[in-house]
Design an enzyme around this catalytic site. Structure first.
Site, PDB file in Angstrom:
ATOM      1  CD  GLN A 190      44.842 103.313   9.010  1.00 14.36           C
ATOM      2  OE1 GLN A 190      43.642 103.429   9.211  1.00 14.36           O
ATOM      3  NE2 GLN A 190      45.726 104.111   9.564  1.00 14.36           N
ATOM      4  CG  ASP A 208      41.732 109.784   6.295  1.00 14.37           C
ATOM      5  OD1 ASP A 208      41.451 110.057   7.476  1.00 14.37           O
ATOM      6  OD2 ASP A 208      42.393 108.785   5.960  1.00 14.37           O
ATOM      7  CE  LYS A 255      41.125 105.283  11.553  1.00 15.30           C
ATOM      8  NZ  LYS A 255      42.195 105.361  10.553  1.00 15.30           N
TER       9      LYS A 255
END
Ligand code: NAD
Length: 280
Positions: free
Chosen positions: A97, A120, A53
């Site tokens: 994450q 997300d 990322k």
């Protein structure tokens, strides 16, 4: 005739280059997009994702911040970091994450992210908006799946879409997305009777089950578009949830694993982040 192979790597690279142009323009207006990635503990797979990322941010010109925290961090400290990032004007997207180490409450952390920075798409506000058809952040993997189907030139409205798998991060939001595109959607899961026959109805078949090569050639309608989300490690090799060598002889188009959906997930994360910064 063998299927068209949908090259996710190439499509993702094209999306990144389109995004770079937008980021250059935003930066020249003093509005460079920023992404904060929070990594707790030392899960090696998570560390790899975070690195990928960061690399994508660098390539596109997105400002990125990595917050690495020990697994001993308290829930309160983690929530305080989320609060700080919510309030930071340099940061347009926040990604925690997952999975979080044992002892930390994932749901509370996700719920604490400002829904306007939830790139997300896991916050219940965004999940709800997607399901009632309002503009929302869409989870990156299903967003990538839809983009791949669109870029094959396939018309989605009116088609039968079968989604195999009903997880909150892939199956369910993928089904919602295709419904929003006016497809007729069937969701199959581990308790579905006759999964094979259900799959064979799909003009578009999206597979996200985490079962190596479960979907065989005779599960697929001839000419169907098959999107394989699975990532499974078998004997040191990465394979999908679809038996690629069999299904490519039946399908009209198919994604390979690796090189299909995987690269799209990160490209869509970048897109979500740029979209936040690019509001007029
Ligand atoms: P999950 O384990 O949360 O959900 C699996 C789903 O599949 C469940 O709904 C279950 O009911 C269903 N299922 C399992 N076995 C089945 C069977 N035999 N028949 C019918 N349904 C069955 O998985 P997930 O998080 O949605 O991930 C699915 C796969 O996608 C995994 O291989 C994962 O690694 C991969 N994945 C890839 C990306 C990417 O970026 N490419 C992102 C997320 C997940």
């Amino acid at each position: 005739m063998a299927a068209q192979i949908i090259n996710g790597k190439e499509i993702a690279a094209q999306i990144r280059s389109e995004l770079k142009e937008r980021v250059d323009r935003l930066a020249s207006e003093g509005r460079r997009p920023g992404l904060a990635v929070v990594l707790v503990g030392d899960n090696p797979a998570s560390a790899v994702y975070v690195r990928m990322k960061k690399k994508a941010c660098q390539e596109i010109g997105i400002y990125s911040e990595e917050h690495r925290l020990p697994s001993t961090i308290s829930q309160g400290e983690l929530l305080a970091l989320v609060d700080q990032l919510n309030a930071d004007p340099k940061i347009h997207g926040i990604l925690v994450q997952l999975p979080l180490p044992k002892g930390l409450d994932e749901e509370e952390v996700i719920n604490r992210i400002d829904p306007r920075k939830d790139v997300d798409g896991f916050h219940p506000v965004n999940v709800g908006k997607l399901s009632i058809g309002l503009p929302a952040f869409v989870p990156c993997t299903p967003a990538g799946v839809l983009e791949l189907v669109k870029r094959t030139g396939t018309t989605i409205a009116g088609k039968k879409v079968v989604v195999l798998g009903r997880s909150n991060i892939v199956g369910k939001p993928a089904a919602m997305l295709f419904l929003r595109e006016n497809a007729t959607v069937t969701i199959c899961h581990s308790r579905t009777v006759n999964v094979k026959d259900e799959c064979a109805q799909g003009d578009i078949l999206v597979v996200a089950v985490g079962q190596p090569q479960l979907v065989k050639g005779d599960w697929v309608k001839p000419g169907a578009v098959v999107i394989d989300v699975g990532i499974n490690r078998v004997d040191g090799q990465i394979v999908g949830d679809v038996d690629f060598s069999e299904v490519k002889e039946v399908a009209g188009a198919i994604t390979p694993v690796p090189g299909g959906v995987g690269p799209m997930t990160i490209a869509m994360l970048m897109k979500n982040t740029v979209d936040v910064a690019d509001v007029k």
